[in-house]
Design an enzyme around this catalytic site. Structure first.
Site, PDB file in Angstrom:
ATOM      1  N   HIS A  91      -3.263  -0.120  -5.963  1.00 18.13           N
ATOM      2  CA  HIS A  91      -3.041  -0.022  -7.418  1.00 18.13           C
ATOM      3  C   HIS A  91      -3.670  -1.200  -8.156  1.00 18.13           C
ATOM      4  CE1 HIS A  91      -0.093   3.355  -7.239  1.00 18.13           C
ATOM      5  NE2 HIS A  91       0.146   2.856  -6.045  1.00 18.13           N
ATOM      6  N   ASN A 164       4.803   7.439  -9.240  1.00 16.18           N
ATOM      7  CA  ASN A 164       3.443   7.982  -9.264  1.00 16.18           C
ATOM      8  C   ASN A 164       3.408   9.217 -10.152  1.00 16.18           C
ATOM      9  OD1 ASN A 164       2.181   6.137  -7.583  1.00 16.18           O
ATOM     10  ND2 ASN A 164       2.430   7.368  -5.735  1.00 16.18           N
ATOM     11  N   TYR A 378       7.443  -5.097  -2.178  1.00 16.40           N
ATOM     12  CA  TYR A 378       7.052  -5.462  -3.546  1.00 16.40           C
ATOM     13  C   TYR A 378       7.381  -6.919  -3.854  1.00 16.40           C
ATOM     14  CZ  TYR A 378       5.821  -0.630  -4.246  1.00 16.40           C
ATOM     15  OH  TYR A 378       5.210   0.584  -4.127  1.00 16.40           O
TER      16      TYR A 378
END
Ligand code: HDE
Length: 704
Positions: A91, A164, A378
C-alpha cells in the site's frame, strides 16, 4: 573584482551577503525580527538563525573551495538527505483526505462504543486510499486491490478500520502474507514488473493456493480498476465484535457504500489512463473536494450472533468468505464525508499510521487468524517507517481526546510529562492516571479451549463455492471482463505449466469460464480440474449486490463530460451542454486543438482547459465534439482527435456530436440515441443527452 563578490545573483531576492541589510525588517516586541517589510517571513535555519544568502555557499574566494563552517548549507543538505522515510511495504501508493463520520442510527443496545450512543454524534476522520503492489511512484490505474483505511478520532481514542475495496482476501493465515506479497511485487532478480499481478511469480503462487480463488475472481473483475476512489465500496473484511454495556457480544462486518454509486473503467481505458494521467485517482479526489463536491459513504453493518455464525455455511472467521447481504441485511448506521484536502502530503498522507489494533471500548476483535496477525504487523511496521515509538505524537496520528499514561522518552519525544510519578501504583499526591474499570476497554470474555497446534479448521476448506457465487452474480458484460482479464494476465505468464495450473482451478468455479479462458489462451483443452478439498456447492444463489453495473449511479452527478470544440461552433449549443452538465451535478472539461481556445460563430473567445493531445477521451465519463465543417476537417487531420473518437466509441461512452462532427465518429443515420450517440440538432437536445449519460455506458452499442 573584490574577493567577496558573489559571481551570480539570479534575482533581486537573492542578495549577496554584503547587501542584505538593505532589506527592511519588522521587529517584534522583544526586538526579534519576524518578517520582512513585504510580509514574507525571514528564511531561517531549523535552529531559527536568520539566513543571509540562500544562493551561494560560503567560499574561500569566489572560485575557491567551499568552507565546512557554512552551517546553513550543511544543515540544508543534511535535512534534504534524510527527507525520505521507508515507503509502506504494501500500500505504498496512496492518497488521503480529511472529513468526518456521523452516526445516523444509534447502536447503544449493541455496542458501548461512545460514538454509537446516539444519532448525530460526529467525529473527525482521515481516510487513505491506496493500491497494494506498486511502489510509491507507480500509476494509479493499475489492476490492483484498493486500500480503504479509515481513522476515526473518537472521544475514546483512535479507531482504525483498515479495509479494502474488496470484501475478501487471498489467504487465510497471516504466515502466508509475506509470500503473497513477495509473489505479486516486482520479481527480485529483475526488479520488474511493477504494480501488476500479470507475471509468473504471482500466478505461480495463487495457482498453488486454492484458498485465493474467491479473491482472484474479485481481482479479475472490474473492482480492481475503479473509476475513482469516490466510486468504490470499502469493506472491513474480517468479522469484528461489538460488545455492549452488559458484556454481550454481536459479530459485525463493516461496509462503506459510496453515495455516488459504483463505477469502474474498462481495462483498455485503464492502460491508457496510466499514460495520460498516472495521478488520475488522486487528482480526481483532490479536484472533487476542492470544488466542494464532497464524496460520501454510508457505513453499513451486518450484525449477527453466535447462532447465525454456527448456522452459516462457511466459517465467519474465514477472511476468504463473505456473508451475503441476502443472508444478513445491511443496516446503515452512519455516513462518512470527505471535505478537506491535506495541507501537506508527507505530513498527513505519508505519515499516517493505521493500526488494526486501534479499537475503542465497545469494539473487539474476532478470532479471524488474519486479523490477529495484522494486529502484530501494523504496530511493528510503524516503528520501521516512522522511526520510533512516539509516532502518536505526529499530529495526524495523535488522538483528539486527552491521553494520560506513563510511557516516556524515546526518539522524537514531543511531550514532557511533568512531575515525579512515572510508574504506577505510586503513593504520590499527584500520582498520575489510574486504570478505569468502567470506561476502560474490556475484551469480550470469550471462553477459549483447544490444543496448541499449527492447525487450520476444516470449516475453512471450501475454496470454490463462493468464487462461483461471485461469478454467477455478474452481468454478462462483467463476466466477459473477468474472462478477458484472466486471459490478459495469464498471457503475460511465460511458463505454460503455470497458465495451465491456474486454468485447472476454473472448472471448479464455472465450466464456461474455464472454457473461455482456455480458448483465449490457445490451450488445446481445459486442463483436468484440481481435486478440491471439499466438493464445491452449485446451489448458492446469485446476489445482485456483488455486481458493479447493478449498483451504478442514477445520474451524471460527480462525473465529467469532455467537450472538444473548434472555431466556429454555435454558442447556444455549447452553452446548453455546459448548463445541462452542471445542472446534472457534473463537470465540464473544455478541449481544443490549441489550449488557447476557440472563437465561436458568435465571436466569443472560449479558453480551453486542455489541448486535445493531453486530454484523451479515456479521462472522461462521456464526451461531446462540437465542430463546424472546417473544424471537423481540422480534427480529422489530427491523430489525437481520431483516437479520442475511436476510443470513446470503443469504450461504450455516451457521445454528443454537432452534425458536422458525426463523420469523425463514423456516426451515421443508423446510429441514434439508442446506440448512445446523440447528434445534437439544437440546444434542446442537451438535457436528454445528459439524462442518458446517467447510465454511464451504452453497453448496447455493438462493439462498444
Ligand atoms: Fe495490510 N498491511 N496486511 N491488509 N493493509 C499494511 O501497514 C498486513 C490485509 C491494508 O493506508 C502495512 O502501515 C498483514 C488485509 C491497508 O496506510 C503492513 C496482513 C487488508 C493498508 C500490513 C495484511 C489489509 C495496509 C504496510 C495479513 C484488508 C494501508 C504499511 C495478515 C482488510 C494502510 C502499514 C494505509 C497496510 C500488513 C492483510 C489492508 C505491513 C501482515 C486482509 C488498507 O503492516
Amino acid at each position: 573584482m573584490p574577493d567577496d563578490t558573489p559571481l551570480f545573483h539570479p534575482t533581486a531576492d537573492t542578495q549577496s551577503s554584503r547587501d542584505t541589510t538593505t532589506r527592511k525588517t519588522k521587529r517584534g516586541a522583544g526586538g526579534e525580527t519576524h518578517q520582512q517589510a513585504d510580509g514574507a517571513p525571514h528564511l531561517t535555519t531549523a535552529q531559527g538563525a536568520p539566513v543571509a544568502d540562500n544562493q551561494n555557499t560560503l567560499r574561500a574566494g569566489p572560485r575557491g573551495p567551499a568552507l565546512m563552517e557554512d552551517f546553513a548549507m550543511r544543515e540544508k543538505i543534511f535535512h534534504f538527505d534524510h527527507e525520505r522515510i521507508p515507503e509502506r511495504v504494501v500500500h505504498a501508493r496512496g492518497y488521503g483526505a480529511h472529513g468526518y463520520f456521523e452516526v445516523t442510527d444509534a447502536l447503544a443496545d449493541i455496542t458501548s462504543a461512545h460514538l454509537f450512543q446516539k444519532a448525530g454524534m460526529r467525529v473527525p476522520a482521515f481516510v487513505r486510499f491506496s493500491t497494494v503492489a506498486g511502489n510509491k511512484g507507480s500509476a494509479d490505474m493499475v489492476r490492483d486491490v484498493r486500500g480503504f483505511a479509515v481513522k476515526l478520532y473518537t472521544e475514546e481514542g483512535n479507531w482504525d478500520i483498515v479495509g479494502n475495496n474488496i470484501p475478501v482476501f487471498f489467504i487465510q493465515d497471516p504466515i502466508k502474507f509475506p509470500d503473497l506479497i513477495h509473489s505479486v511485487k516486482d520479481e527480485p532478480d529483475r526488479g520488474f514488473p511493477q504494480a501488476q499481478s500479470a507475471h509468473d511469480n504471482f500466478w505461480d503462487f495463487v495457482s498453488l493456493m486454492p484458498e485465493s480463488m474467491h479473491m482472484v475472481m474479485w481481482q479479475m473483475s472490474d473492482r480492481t480498476i475503479p473509476r475513482s476512489f469516490r466510486f468504490m465500496e470499502g469493506f472491513g473484511v474480517h468479522s469484528f465484535r461489538f460488545v455492549n454495556a452488559d458484556g454481550k457480544s454481536t459479530f459485525v462486518k463493516f461496509h462503506w457504500k459510496p453515495r455516488q454509486g459504483l463505477q469502474s473503467v474498462l481495462w483498455d481505458e485503464a492502460v491508457k489512463i496510466n499514460g495520460a494521467d498516472p495521478d488520475f485517482h488522486r487528482r480526481d479526489l483532490w479536484n472533487a473536494i476542492n470544488s466542494g463536491d464532497y464524496p460520501e459513504w454510508d457505513l453499513a453493518v451486518q450484525l449477527f450472533d453466535d447462532d447465525f455464525a454456527d448456522r452459516f455455511d462457511f466459517d465467519i472467521l474465514d477472511p476468504t468468505k463473505i456473508i451475503p447481504e441476502e443472508d444478513v441485511p445491511l443496516r446503515v448506521v452512519g455516513r462518512l464525508v470527505l471535505n478537506r484536502n491535506v495541507d501537506n502530503f508527507f505530513a498527513e498522507t505519508e505519515q499516517v499510521a493505521f493500526c488494526t489494533q486501534n479499537i475503542v471500548p465497545g469494539v473487539d476483535f474476532s478470532n479471524d487468524p488474519l486479523l490477529q496477525g495484522r494486529n502484530f504487523s501494523y504496530l511493528d511496521t510503524q516503528l520501521k517507517r516512522l522511526g520510533g515509538p512516539n509516532f502518536t505524537h505526529i499530529p495526524i496520528n495523535a488522538p483528539r481526546c486527552p491521553m494520560h499514561h506513563f510511557q516516556q522518552d524515546g526518539h522524537m519525544q514531543m511531550r514532557g510529562p511533568k512531575g515525579r510519578a512515572n510508574y504506577e501504583p505510586n503513593s504520590w499526591a499527584q500520582g498520575g492516571p489510574r486504570a478505569d474499570t468502567t470506561r476502560g476497554h474490556h475484551s469480550f470474555a470469550e471462553p477459549i479451549e483447544g490444543e496448541k497446534r499449527k492447525l487450520r479448521a476444516e470449516s475453512f476448506a471450501d475454496h470454490y463455492s463462493q468464487a462461483r457465487q461471485f461469478y454467477i452474480s455478474q452481468t454478462d458484460i462483467e463476466q466477459a471482463h473477468i474472462a478477458e482479464a484472466l486471459v490478459f494476465e495469464l498471457s503475460k505468464v511465460e511458463t505454460v505449466a503455470i497458465r495451465e495450473r491456474v486454468v485447472a482451478h476454473l472448472p471448479n468455479i464455472d465450466e464456461s469460464l474455464a472454457k473461455k479462458v482456455a480458448e483465449g489462451l490457445g490451450l488445446q483443452s481445459v486442463p483436468a480440474p484440481h481435486v478440491p478439498a471439499v466438493t464445491p456447492r452449485g446451489d448458492l444463489p446469485p446476489s445482485d449486490a456483488l455486481s458493479i453495473i447493478r449498483k451504478g449511479p442514477d445520474s451524471f452527478r460527480g462525473r465529467t463530460l469532455g467537450i472538444v470544440m473548434t472555431d466556429g461552433i454555435e454558442d447556444a449549443l455549447l452553452d446548453a451542454l455546459i448548463a445541462a452538465t452542471e445542472d446534472a451535478g457534473g463537470k465540464v472539461v473544455l478541449i481544443a486543438p490549441a489550449v488557447g481556445g476557440v472563437t465561436t460563430i458568435g465571436g466569443r473567445h472560449i479558453v480551453a482547459n486542455e489541448k486535445i493531445d493531453g486530454a484523451p477521451s479515456v479521462l472522461f465519463d462521456a464526451v461531446a465534439v462540437l465542430a463546424d465543417d472546417a473544424g471537423a476537417a481540422q480534427l480529422g487531420e489530427m491523430h489525437p482527435a481520431r483516437c479520442f473518437a475511436a476510443d470513446a466509441r470503443a469504450h461504450a461512452k455516451f457521445i454528443a456530436l454537432s452534425a458536422e462532427a458525426a463523420a469523425l465518429f463514423n456516426a451515421d443515420s443508423a446510429d441514434g440515441t439508442a446506440q448512445g450517440i446523440h447528434i445534437l440538432t439544437g440546444p434542446q437536445d442537451a438535457v436528454p443527452f445528459l439524462e442518458a449519460c446517467g447510465a454511464l455506458r451504452c453497453w448496447e452499442r455493438p462493439g462498444g
